[in-house]
Motif scaffolding. Structure first.
Motif, PDB file in Angstrom:
ATOM      1  N   SER A  37       2.828   8.279  -2.603  1.00 22.68           N
ATOM      2  CA  SER A  37       4.091   7.759  -2.072  1.00 22.68           C
ATOM      3  C   SER A  37       4.166   6.250  -2.284  1.00 22.68           C
ATOM      4  O   SER A  37       5.219   5.694  -2.636  1.00 22.68           O
ATOM      5  N   GLY A  38       3.036   5.577  -2.064  1.00 23.95           N
ATOM      6  CA  GLY A  38       2.995   4.139  -2.290  1.00 23.95           C
ATOM      7  C   GLY A  38       3.172   3.755  -3.735  1.00 23.95           C
ATOM      8  O   GLY A  38       3.626   2.647  -4.047  1.00 23.95           O
ATOM      9  N   TYR A  39       2.838   4.675  -4.627  1.00 26.12           N
ATOM     10  CA  TYR A  39       3.006   4.424  -6.060  1.00 26.12           C
ATOM     11  C   TYR A  39       4.432   4.745  -6.519  1.00 26.12           C
ATOM     12  O   TYR A  39       5.095   3.934  -7.160  1.00 26.12           O
ATOM     13  N   ALA A  40       4.917   5.935  -6.154  1.00 26.45           N
ATOM     14  CA  ALA A  40       6.187   6.426  -6.700  1.00 26.45           C
ATOM     15  C   ALA A  40       7.387   5.641  -6.195  1.00 26.45           C
ATOM     16  O   ALA A  40       8.327   5.379  -6.955  1.00 26.45           O
ATOM     17  N   LEU A  98      -3.154  -0.100  -2.149  1.00 23.32           N
ATOM     18  CA  LEU A  98      -1.795   0.350  -2.470  1.00 23.32           C
ATOM     19  C   LEU A  98      -0.798  -0.056  -1.391  1.00 23.32           C
ATOM     20  O   LEU A  98       0.319  -0.486  -1.695  1.00 23.32           O
ATOM     21  N   GLY A  99      -1.194   0.084  -0.120  1.00 24.77           N
ATOM     22  CA  GLY A  99      -0.249  -0.099   0.967  1.00 24.77           C
ATOM     23  C   GLY A  99       0.049  -1.537   1.347  1.00 24.77           C
ATOM     24  O   GLY A  99       1.218  -1.908   1.526  1.00 24.77           O
ATOM     25  N   VAL A 100      -0.986  -2.360   1.452  1.00 21.91           N
ATOM     26  CA  VAL A 100      -0.772  -3.745   1.899  1.00 21.91           C
ATOM     27  C   VAL A 100       0.080  -4.549   0.907  1.00 21.91           C
ATOM     28  O   VAL A 100       1.050  -5.212   1.311  1.00 21.91           O
ATOM     29  N   PRO A 101      -0.219  -4.539  -0.411  1.00 21.78           N
ATOM     30  CA  PRO A 101       0.639  -5.278  -1.341  1.00 21.78           C
ATOM     31  C   PRO A 101       2.084  -4.779  -1.351  1.00 21.78           C
ATOM     32  O   PRO A 101       3.008  -5.564  -1.567  1.00 21.78           O
ATOM     33  N   ALA A 102       2.272  -3.470  -1.114  1.00 22.87           N
ATOM     34  CA  ALA A 102       3.643  -2.950  -1.057  1.00 22.87           C
ATOM     35  C   ALA A 102       4.426  -3.624   0.058  1.00 22.87           C
ATOM     36  O   ALA A 102       5.576  -4.041  -0.125  1.00 22.87           O
ATOM     37  N   LEU A 103       3.814  -3.757   1.215  1.00 20.57           N
ATOM     38  CA  LEU A 103       4.489  -4.405   2.349  1.00 20.57           C
ATOM     39  C   LEU A 103       4.725  -5.890   2.089  1.00 20.57           C
ATOM     40  O   LEU A 103       5.733  -6.456   2.529  1.00 20.57           O
TER      41      LEU A 103
END
Length: 403
Positions: A37-40, A98-103
């Motif tokens: 989910s974090g990728y797509a 994956l998650g922290v850089p997304a935020l």
């Protein structure tokens, strides 16, 4: 009866029951679903965020190129990482990166920062793809390898269907911050990594009695046997990467791109799931050639349609072409993964996973660059026709696999 790596299968495993009843399989599905989910969600949106910050099309194109480049560069080091720190820490690190850089995308739309965040996310994605696909094989008896890969593939493909086609629409309609929060969902899967690690053969990071997934993918023997299915994978992911990247530019009306990508993603998800069970019954090698021909048919249909921007009058043909390509995209991913694990053997699961995943991401990145370059001079119709020819070149490899 043993699982790959020499450890006994988890207690309670019933070869006649659902693969979802295997201890650890649901936890793996949670890890895969949240991680992908974090990728797509960000795949189509991060480049748009860069454009919003003033980047040109070349700068926007660098965003996913850096992501996939970091992914491929990381994948070959994952077996050693598992050996050093264990399954739980390895998978937790993947979801964290994956998650922290997304935020953090919320803070700025500056291109340089976005590229740096994409590189970090690529490292996390590289760790996730290798470790999770190896875990899918190690959870089950070899007789159920196909079903396990199919179940894992369903979990990771679902975010592609749910998030990738609508990500850009959500960002531009409701706000980019919503997509960034959705991508941060990777962090929610961290507790499941601890549960998953309890059911894998290598519970101790230095237990050399069960060396599966710990061998580095440097041996020529491993590369030689895994290369044929990886070349088939390279061809189909090149084609899929081209459609995913350029569908919005192939159509005259924006919603046609969303509809086409949804058809592509839905059919590919179903085939990724069901192809595993077929491989267990019929053998993975017997099915490869048929899906290669389906891919060529879909690409030729898309090549003919995209000579000019696709309009609403060609909706059904557009959806059919996307669905055909999606069927081959999903089926060949599962079948080539199973084939790679079969040929590599139980002591080289990590090596096979690293090589296969590198082929997947290299193909996706190459498709974007190749078709984009051709389209500049000759249009997308020619670009997709050339892609069909490249996929057709893998047919002799697929036919030899029938043996």
């Amino acid at each position: 009866m043993t699982v790959p790596g020499g450890a006994p299968p988890p207690r309670g495993e019933d070869l006649r029951g659902s693969v979802w009843s295997v201890p650890g399989m649901v936890a793996l599905a949670v890890v895969a679903f949240t991680g992908f989910s974090g990728y797509a969600a960000l795949l189509p949106v991060a480049p748009l965020w860069a454009v919003r910050g003033g980047a040109d099309s070349a700068g926007a194109g660098l965003v996913n190129f850096v992501l996939l480049g970091a992914t491929v560069a990381t994948q070959f080091a994952v077996p050693a990482l598992i050996r050093r720190v264990g399954w739980a820490l390895t998978l937790s690190l993947a979801l964290l990166l994956l998650g922290v850089p997304a935020l953090l995308h919320i803070l700025t739309d500056e291109l340089g920062v976005i590229l740096a965040l994409s590189a970090v996310r690529g490292v996390g994605f590289g760790i996730l793809t290798v470790a999770a696909s190896a875990a899918a094989v190690l959870l089950v008896d070899p007789a159920r390898r196909g079903a396990a890969v199919g179940a894992y593939s369903l979990a990771l493909a679902a975010p592609n269907v749910l998030l990738m086609p609508v990500g850009s629409w959500v960002a531009e309609t409701w706000g980019f911050w919503i997509v960034f929060l959705l991508s941060g969902a990777s962090l929610l899967g961290i507790p499941a990594t601890v549960v998953l690690a309890r059911h894998l053969p290598e519970r101790a990071t230095h237990d050399h009695r069960h060396p599966a997934v710990l061998e580095a993918p440097t041996g020529r023997a491993t590369l030689r046997v895994v290369l044929p299915p990886t070349l088939i994978l390279l061809g189909i992911t090149l084609a899929g990467g081209a459609l995913i990247t350029f569908a919005p530019q192939m159509v005259a009306v924006a919603w046609l791109a969303t509809a086409g990508l949804f058809a592509f993603g839905l059919v590919s998800t179903l085939l990724r799931w069901r192809a595993g069970g077929l491989a267990d019954r019929l053998g993975s090698g017997r099915l490869l050639w048929a899906f290669v021909l389906v891919a060529v048919a879909g690409l030729l249909a898309l090549a003919w349609l995209t000579r000019d921007p696709v309009g609403t009058g060609a909706l059904l043909l557009w959806l059919a072409g996307c669905a055909l390509l999606g069927a081959a995209y999903g089926g060949l991913q599962t079948l080539t993964m199973i084939r790679a694990f079969e040929k590599a053997g139980p002591r080289r699961v990590g090596a096979a996973s690293a090589i296969w995943n590198a082929g997947f991401d290299a193909g996706t990145a190459t498709g974007s660059v190749l078709v984009g370059a051709v389209a500049v001079g000759w249009g997308f119709g020619v670009g997709m026709a050339i892609t069909a020819g490249l996929v057709l070149l893998t047919l002799p490899i697929a036919l030899r696999s029938r043996r």
